[in-house]
Design an enzyme around this catalytic site. Sequence first.
Site, short mmCIF file in Angstrom:
data_model
loop_
_atom_site.label_atom_id
_atom_site.label_comp_id
_atom_site.label_asym_id
_atom_site.label_seq_id
_atom_site.Cartn_x
_atom_site.Cartn_y
_atom_site.Cartn_z
N CYS A 93 0.80 -1.22 0.00
CA CYS A 93 0.00 0.00 0.00
C CYS A 93 0.84 1.28 0.00
CB CYS A 93 -1.00 -0.03 1.15
SG CYS A 93 -2.38 1.07 0.86
N ARG A 126 -12.40 6.90 -1.33
CA ARG A 126 -11.42 5.87 -0.96
C ARG A 126 -11.86 4.53 -1.53
NH1 ARG A 126 -7.62 7.42 2.27
NH2 ARG A 126 -6.86 5.33 2.68
N HIS A 189 -3.48 -5.44 2.16
CA HIS A 189 -3.13 -5.48 3.58
C HIS A 189 -3.70 -6.75 4.15
CE1 HIS A 189 -1.81 -1.37 4.34
NE2 HIS A 189 -2.78 -0.94 3.57
#
Length: 252
Positions: A93, A126, A189
């Site tokens: 990320c 997002r 993640h």
Amino acid sequence: MKLTIGHLYPDLLNLYGDRGNIQCFRKRLAWRGMEAEVVPFFSGDTIDFTELDLVLLGGGSDREQELVCGYLKEIRQSLKEYVENDGVLLAVCGGYQLLGNYYKTDKKLIEGLEILDIYTEWEPERLVSNLILNSPLVKTPIAGFENHGGRTYIGNYTPLGKVAFGYGNTGKTGYEGVVYKNVIATYLHGPLLPKNPEVCDWLLERALKRKYGEEQKLMPLSDELEYRANEYIVNRYNDRKYVWKEKIKKHT
Ligand code: GLN
């Protein structure tokens, strides 16, 4: 046999338990009778990449990323040499974004390391989702979680995989991550490796080969629980069912 793992800036880059990736490296080596030495490097430390066999650059918020960027500039050249000399690197990320030329947020331009010729631009919405990929690197779909404002444009690089569920690099191209030499850069993640042991072994095999000079085929582990978890999450988000038992048979 022993591998030395460099954990870069665990004080700043450790979102959503990215540190679990280190534990996974360590355990999967130990289960095969191999050793792992983990060396954390904190902001401002000098890093000798010639001593390292595996490197983890985790994820961080925009603020932490900006802080890290200053420290990374000092080690840029040696990290670039490490990558070009087939050093094994997992960048997650924020770490993925930092490998590129820049990350343009709504407020500023964060300079990247220019190790990969890619760039990232922020957009207000997002991209938050569970993420399932099909990757030519491994047999089982890769599963994880993504949460990023940045969209990463990878040009002609090879992506890590094709998105089966979730957003990936931009939410539009249908691809996620980058694979370059022995680098995996990804938005996953979660942490990535305990959920996707085949990806962990892909990295370990490359690190062992680089260090010990010959093709390394790691002893298979059963990974039954991992395959069950993977099957559950993949079937939950993906119409295309697959049977985990088949995968386990191949590994035992
Ligand atoms: N700051 C970056 C973004 O939001 C990366 C965040 C993260 O590492 N999850 O795009």
